[in-house]
Design a protein around this motif. Structure first.
Motif, PDB file in Angstrom:
ATOM      1  N   LYS A 215       5.066  -1.210  -5.456  1.00  0.00           N
ATOM      2  CA  LYS A 215       3.797  -1.290  -4.803  1.00  0.00           C
ATOM      3  C   LYS A 215       3.482  -2.520  -3.811  1.00  0.00           C
ATOM      4  O   LYS A 215       2.752  -2.254  -2.598  1.00  0.00           O
ATOM      5  N   ALA A 216       4.142  -3.579  -4.285  1.00  0.00           N
ATOM      6  CA  ALA A 216       4.165  -4.633  -3.084  1.00  0.00           C
ATOM      7  C   ALA A 216       4.702  -4.572  -1.890  1.00  0.00           C
ATOM      8  O   ALA A 216       4.006  -4.985  -0.935  1.00  0.00           O
ATOM      9  N   ALA A 217       5.989  -3.661  -1.856  1.00  0.00           N
ATOM     10  CA  ALA A 217       6.535  -3.298  -0.643  1.00  0.00           C
ATOM     11  C   ALA A 217       5.473  -2.389   0.334  1.00  0.00           C
ATOM     12  O   ALA A 217       5.471  -2.610   1.502  1.00  0.00           O
ATOM     13  N   VAL A 218       4.793  -1.558  -0.202  1.00  0.00           N
ATOM     14  CA  VAL A 218       3.869  -0.475   0.195  1.00  0.00           C
ATOM     15  C   VAL A 218       2.762  -1.394   0.779  1.00  0.00           C
ATOM     16  O   VAL A 218       2.222  -1.201   1.925  1.00  0.00           O
ATOM     17  N   ARG A 219       2.262  -2.213   0.134  1.00  0.00           N
ATOM     18  CA  ARG A 219       1.029  -3.179   0.325  1.00  0.00           C
ATOM     19  C   ARG A 219       1.276  -3.860   1.237  1.00  0.00           C
ATOM     20  O   ARG A 219       0.326  -3.921   2.352  1.00  0.00           O
ATOM     21  N   ARG A 220       2.574  -4.445   1.491  1.00  0.00           N
ATOM     22  CA  ARG A 220       2.847  -5.313   2.766  1.00  0.00           C
ATOM     23  C   ARG A 220       2.800  -4.662   3.952  1.00  0.00           C
ATOM     24  O   ARG A 220       2.305  -5.006   5.272  1.00  0.00           O
ATOM     25  N   GLU A 221       3.068  -3.182   3.996  1.00  0.00           N
ATOM     26  CA  GLU A 221       3.259  -2.408   5.439  1.00  0.00           C
ATOM     27  C   GLU A 221       1.690  -1.740   5.412  1.00  0.00           C
ATOM     28  O   GLU A 221       1.259  -1.441   6.504  1.00  0.00           O
ATOM     29  N   HIS A 222       0.991  -1.503   4.423  1.00  0.00           N
ATOM     30  CA  HIS A 222      -0.293  -0.898   4.480  1.00  0.00           C
ATOM     31  C   HIS A 222      -1.597  -1.740   3.795  1.00  0.00           C
ATOM     32  O   HIS A 222      -1.802  -1.344   2.763  1.00  0.00           O
ATOM     33  N   PRO A 223      -1.796  -2.845   4.421  1.00  0.00           N
ATOM     34  CA  PRO A 223      -2.841  -3.942   3.609  1.00  0.00           C
ATOM     35  C   PRO A 223      -4.073  -3.514   3.424  1.00  0.00           C
ATOM     36  O   PRO A 223      -4.927  -3.604   2.526  1.00  0.00           O
ATOM     37  N   ASP A 224      -4.525  -2.352   4.252  1.00  0.00           N
ATOM     38  CA  ASP A 224      -5.653  -1.699   4.071  1.00  0.00           C
ATOM     39  C   ASP A 224      -5.923  -0.429   3.122  1.00  0.00           C
ATOM     40  O   ASP A 224      -7.031   0.073   2.985  1.00  0.00           O
ATOM     41  N   TRP A 225      -4.739  -0.194   2.551  1.00  0.00           N
ATOM     42  CA  TRP A 225      -4.825   1.202   1.652  1.00  0.00           C
ATOM     43  C   TRP A 225      -5.358   0.828   0.301  1.00  0.00           C
ATOM     44  O   TRP A 225      -5.388  -0.497  -0.047  1.00  0.00           O
ATOM     45  N   SER A 226      -6.162   1.694  -0.258  1.00  0.00           N
ATOM     46  CA  SER A 226      -6.544   1.475  -1.714  1.00  0.00           C
ATOM     47  C   SER A 226      -5.277   1.479  -2.715  1.00  0.00           C
ATOM     48  O   SER A 226      -4.255   1.761  -2.188  1.00  0.00           O
ATOM     49  N   ASN A 227      -5.786   1.195  -3.798  1.00  0.00           N
ATOM     50  CA  ASN A 227      -4.948   0.792  -4.848  1.00  0.00           C
ATOM     51  C   ASN A 227      -4.308   2.153  -5.267  1.00  0.00           C
ATOM     52  O   ASN A 227      -3.023   2.557  -5.614  1.00  0.00           O
ATOM     53  N   ALA A 228      -5.112   3.334  -5.335  1.00  0.00           N
ATOM     54  CA  ALA A 228      -4.725   4.635  -5.528  1.00  0.00           C
ATOM     55  C   ALA A 228      -3.850   5.347  -4.475  1.00  0.00           C
ATOM     56  O   ALA A 228      -2.628   5.994  -4.680  1.00  0.00           O
ATOM     57  N   GLN A 229      -3.985   4.962  -3.265  1.00  0.00           N
ATOM     58  CA  GLN A 229      -2.732   5.299  -2.069  1.00  0.00           C
ATOM     59  C   GLN A 229      -1.538   4.509  -2.262  1.00  0.00           C
ATOM     60  O   GLN A 229      -0.674   5.228  -2.088  1.00  0.00           O
ATOM     61  N   VAL A 230      -1.570   3.356  -2.480  1.00  0.00           N
ATOM     62  CA  VAL A 230      -0.449   2.486  -2.538  1.00  0.00           C
ATOM     63  C   VAL A 230       0.372   3.079  -3.734  1.00  0.00           C
ATOM     64  O   VAL A 230       1.491   3.355  -3.856  1.00  0.00           O
ATOM     65  N   SER A 231      -0.319   3.575  -4.975  1.00  0.00           N
ATOM     66  CA  SER A 231       0.049   4.058  -6.048  1.00  0.00           C
ATOM     67  C   SER A 231       0.954   5.176  -5.813  1.00  0.00           C
ATOM     68  O   SER A 231       1.992   5.424  -6.392  1.00  0.00           O
ATOM     69  N   ARG A 232       0.296   6.115  -5.192  1.00  0.00           N
ATOM     70  CA  ARG A 232       0.799   7.358  -4.916  1.00  0.00           C
ATOM     71  C   ARG A 232       2.138   7.566  -4.215  1.00  0.00           C
ATOM     72  O   ARG A 232       3.074   8.011  -4.497  1.00  0.00           O
ATOM     73  N   VAL A 233       2.267   6.467  -3.165  1.00  0.00           N
ATOM     74  CA  VAL A 233       3.285   6.459  -2.338  1.00  0.00           C
ATOM     75  C   VAL A 233       4.333   5.553  -2.725  1.00  0.00           C
ATOM     76  O   VAL A 233       5.541   6.032  -2.867  1.00  0.00           O
ATOM     77  N   ALA A 234       4.122   4.372  -3.829  1.00  0.00           N
ATOM     78  CA  ALA A 234       5.015   3.658  -4.238  1.00  0.00           C
ATOM     79  C   ALA A 234       5.703   4.047  -5.525  1.00  0.00           C
ATOM     80  O   ALA A 234       6.971   3.953  -5.784  1.00  0.00           O
ATOM     81  N   CYS A 235       4.886   4.889  -6.490  1.00  0.00           N
ATOM     82  CA  CYS A 235       5.304   5.259  -7.564  1.00  0.00           C
ATOM     83  C   CYS A 235       5.093   6.934  -7.575  1.00  0.00           C
ATOM     84  O   CYS A 235       4.443   7.436  -8.601  1.00  0.00           O
TER      85      CYS A 235
END
Length: 466
Positions: A215-235
């Motif tokens: 999730k941290a890796a996805v968050r660095r690439e997409h700082p404006d995404w919601s937690n739900a968006q980050v979670s779906r892509v990362a996990c």
């Protein structure tokens, strides 16, 4: 061939003593695995890593090389003090040899038995030897010297008789008993797989922090995404409601970087840590007719999965009163604290413990399965807090302060819900295996002696769905 009785010498085609080889290779040696009597239980439990690798001269290997159908008989190593008799046996199968992936020989305090297959089915003879050991007859062939039991092999060959029914009956008896052993082995392998799954899940979430790192890796690439968006892509392999419980960044702590919002706490804040003691063994009122389970590390040494269903000894209410920690509830996590440190189990019955334990009673909201997996994953850290000149031991006062990373409670609850069905299936397998072992041990003497006929045994097992 009509039913008759023969000595083991009459059945023996070939026998040779074992060897022990050398620790280092030389030009005339080759690598071998060496099976000792103490390894028989490890092999039956699938723990082949404990079997020592040695180097034996090539000429000696050829005579001692184990083949499928061989029987290995322990002829030395028992002791009066341990109440351990010699005469234990191991039946060699192709599956066992395949697990080693190389040459295997018996140790010097064992004996290889290879039988006349036209007279006796080797597995039938193996069960006859197991009955000799189980019944205590093996002790008739022991000679004690300096506290060590030595099996009088030649005397045994001439004086231990075995009933020899026709080969088809022998084969049927071996099949009946082998079917029960095979089911026990299947349960063991299934439980081992479930254990590996549970340990892998704990390591991924709470040691390697894999979901948080993803999730941290996805968050660095997409700082404006919601937690739900980050979670779906990362996990993608986690349910969204679970993935969203993991943070998407780290923070510094005394243990280094940990997931943000998690805490570092001493293990003593997650569980009440207690030990035990041994009531005086010469006081019969503490032991005779006891009904309370009393655990020693030996009870944990013989289990293949971290589930304690029974104990070798039990104490009375008067004996229990001698142990300050009293009767610990079902669900207590047990960790052997010396000789060696690291045997683990969850008590599935209320127990009292001896002085060789760290017992963890989970506090409110804390999963005992989380504690079990933590103790397994933190073995090196736990041992690093031990001390002792004769053998390492970790005290309760040294154990309580050990720091551990504690996730948010909702995530611990999710881990418990996901891993508990795996653990419960392991418990179910162990209970069934104990029932099967008791059934096998009840049938064994009756079938070997001829008091129970094959057809009756087959009908008995069929009625029980076996």
């Amino acid at each position: 061939m009509a039913e008759e009785w023969k000595t083991f010498r009459e059945l023996l085609r070939y026998s040779v003593g074992g060897g022990w080889g050398f620790e280092e290779p030389t030009p005339d040696t080759a690598p071998v695995r060496v099976i000792r009597g103490t390894d028989f239980a490890n092999i039956r439990q699938g723990d082949f890593d404990k079997i020592p690798l040695r180097f034996e001269t090539i000429a000696k290997i050829q005579r001692r090389l184990l083949q499928p159908g061989d029987i290995v008989l322990e002829i030395s190593g028992g002791s009066r003090t341990s109440n351990q008799s010699t005469g234990r046996t191991l039946f060699i199968t192709q599956q066992i040899l395949d697990q080693f992936g190389g040459s295997v020989i018996p140790a010097s305090f064992c004996r290889l038995l290879r039988l006349h297959n036209d007279l006796v089915i080797p597995q039938y003879a193996y069960y006859a030897l197991r009955e000799m050991y189980r019944s205590g007859r093996a002790q008739h062939y022991e000679h004690h010297s300096t506290g060590i039991s030595n099996f009088q092999f030649e005397y045994f060959l001439d004086n231990e008789f075995i009933r020899i029914p026709p080969l088809p009956e022998q084969r049927a008896i071996a099949h009946i008993l082998g079917t029960l052993d095979d089911k026990i082995e299947l349960n063991r392998r299934m439980s081992e797989t479930l254990e590996q799954m549970a340990r892998a899940l704990f390591k991924s979430w709470f040691v390697d922090f894999d979901p948080v790192r993803a999730k941290a890796a996805v968050r660095r690439e997409h700082p404006d995404w919601s937690n739900a968006q980050v979670s779906r892509v990362a996990c993608p392999n986690l349910k969204p409601e679970i993935a969203e419980l993991f943070p998407d960044e780290f923070e510094n702590s005394e243990l280094g970087e940990i997931p943000k919002g998690w805490e570092v706490k001493p293990i003593g804040e997650l569980a009440d840590i207690v030990g035990g003691s041994t009531p005086k063994t010469d006081r019969t009122e503490y032991w005779e007719g006891g009904s309370y389970h009393w655990v020693t590390p030996k009870d944990l040494s013989v289990i293949s999965v971290p589930v304690l269903l029974d104990t070798e000894r039990k104490i009375t209410e008067a004996g229990l009163a001698q142990i300050s920690s009293g009767l610990l509830p079902k669900g207590t996590v047990l960790l052997s604290s010396r000789a060696p440190i690291g045997y683990l189990a969850i008590a599935e019955v209320p127990v009292a413990v001896n002085q060789g334990f760290i017992a963890m009673k989970p506090r409110s909201g804390i999963s005992n399965i989380f504690l079990l997996r933590w103790a397994h994953a933190s073995h090196e850290e736990i041992v690093s807090h031990a001390n002792g000149s004769t053998f390492l031991e970790i005290s309760k006062s040294s154990f309580r302060p050990i720091r551990t990373v504690v996730p948010a409670m909702p995530l611990m609850d999710v881990f418990d819900r996901m891993s508990r069905p795996l653990y419960c299936k392991v418990v179910e397998n162990e209970r069934e295996s104990r029932t099967l072992a008791a059934l096998r041990d009840a049938l064994l003497p009756k079938l070997i002696s001829g008091k129970l006929r094959v057809k009756d045994a087959e009908r008995f097992l069929k009625e029980r769905g076996l």
